[in-house]
Write a protein that holds these residues in place. Structure first.
Motif, PDB file in Angstrom:
ATOM      1  N   SER A 128     -13.203  -6.615  -6.702  1.00  0.00           N
ATOM      2  CA  SER A 128     -13.394  -6.154  -7.733  1.00  0.00           C
ATOM      3  C   SER A 128     -13.908  -4.692  -7.974  1.00  0.00           C
ATOM      4  O   SER A 128     -14.229  -4.238  -8.696  1.00  0.00           O
ATOM      5  N   LYS A 129     -13.262  -4.015  -7.158  1.00  0.00           N
ATOM      6  CA  LYS A 129     -14.115  -2.360  -6.113  1.00  0.00           C
ATOM      7  C   LYS A 129     -12.641  -1.670  -7.509  1.00  0.00           C
ATOM      8  O   LYS A 129     -11.215  -2.470  -7.357  1.00  0.00           O
ATOM      9  N   PRO A 130     -12.738  -1.322  -8.639  1.00  0.00           N
ATOM     10  CA  PRO A 130     -12.149  -0.215  -9.162  1.00  0.00           C
ATOM     11  C   PRO A 130     -10.323   0.181  -8.350  1.00  0.00           C
ATOM     12  O   PRO A 130      -9.130  -0.015  -8.957  1.00  0.00           O
ATOM     13  N   GLU A 131     -10.765   0.917  -6.879  1.00  0.00           N
ATOM     14  CA  GLU A 131      -9.794   1.360  -6.407  1.00  0.00           C
ATOM     15  C   GLU A 131      -9.074   0.035  -5.745  1.00  0.00           C
ATOM     16  O   GLU A 131      -7.322   0.258  -5.753  1.00  0.00           O
ATOM     17  N   GLU A 135      -3.871  -2.582 -11.736  1.00  0.00           N
ATOM     18  CA  GLU A 135      -2.871  -1.249 -11.948  1.00  0.00           C
ATOM     19  C   GLU A 135      -2.809  -0.289 -10.790  1.00  0.00           C
ATOM     20  O   GLU A 135      -2.136   0.529 -10.954  1.00  0.00           O
ATOM     21  N   ASN A 136      -4.517  -0.237 -10.227  1.00  0.00           N
ATOM     22  CA  ASN A 136      -3.656   1.426  -9.086  1.00  0.00           C
ATOM     23  C   ASN A 136      -3.722   0.630  -8.097  1.00  0.00           C
ATOM     24  O   ASN A 136      -2.905   1.939  -7.726  1.00  0.00           O
ATOM     25  N   LEU A 141       1.496   1.747  -5.002  1.00  0.00           N
ATOM     26  CA  LEU A 141       2.970   1.909  -4.592  1.00  0.00           C
ATOM     27  C   LEU A 141       3.931   2.437  -4.993  1.00  0.00           C
ATOM     28  O   LEU A 141       4.964   2.921  -4.838  1.00  0.00           O
ATOM     29  N   GLU A 142       4.098   2.921  -6.064  1.00  0.00           N
ATOM     30  CA  GLU A 142       5.236   3.548  -7.031  1.00  0.00           C
ATOM     31  C   GLU A 142       5.376   4.711  -6.244  1.00  0.00           C
ATOM     32  O   GLU A 142       6.522   5.458  -6.420  1.00  0.00           O
TER      33      GLU A 142
END
Length: 150
Positions: A128-131, A135-136, A141-142
């Motif tokens: 559940s960590k934001p990093e 989306e992150n 990866l992109e």
């Protein structure tokens, strides 16, 4: 070539310290396998073939450097031979359960060449960590030109 282990499963450890491993993961692990404490706060489960590959990589580290010896110790000193009973359960050693806080609810995940057993609370907290949000991860990866479709 063995199929990559995938999936996410919620199970409970019984009063004797046993947990059912999902059939799809058991098929990839084989009746006998190796269990060890991994880098994260979880248990790694390796088929005998995958364990032999890892052991060869560990041997290649040599014994001249402290780091190499300690990496080898981490995996091998905490490893044990394991197997499934007729109901698809395996015993998690008491010292593993104590060290990782595995008392009841666990998450069992396929992670490519190995399966992992996590304390459910630790799994939820870790991912559940934001990093580690989808989306992150996608953005990272992109940015690294990692070619994968989502």
């Amino acid at each position: 070539m063995a199929r990559s282990m995938i999936g996410n499963y919620n199970h409970n450890i019984d009063a004797k310290g046993r947990v059912i491993i999902p059939a799809k993961l058991r098929d990839s692990l084989g009746r006998q396998f190796v269990m060890t404490i991994g880098f994260e706060e979880c248990i790694y489960l390796y088929s005998l073939d995958e364990w032999d590959k890892l052991a060869e990589k560990l041997r290649a580290l040599g014994n001249k450097k402290d780091l190499a010896r300690n990496i080898k110790r981490l995996f091998q000193a905490n490893a044990c031979d394991s197997e499934f009973d007729s109901q698809g359960r395996t015993l998690i050693p008491q010292n593993f359960r104590e060290e990782l806080g595995l008392d009841r609810e666990v998450v069992i995940v396929g992670n490519g060449e190995k399966a992992e057993i996590w304390n459910k609370e630790t799994w939820n907290k870790t991912f559940s960590k934001p990093e580690l949000s989808k989306e992150n991860i996608k953005k990272l990866l992109e940015e690294s030109d990692f070619d994968i479709d989502f």
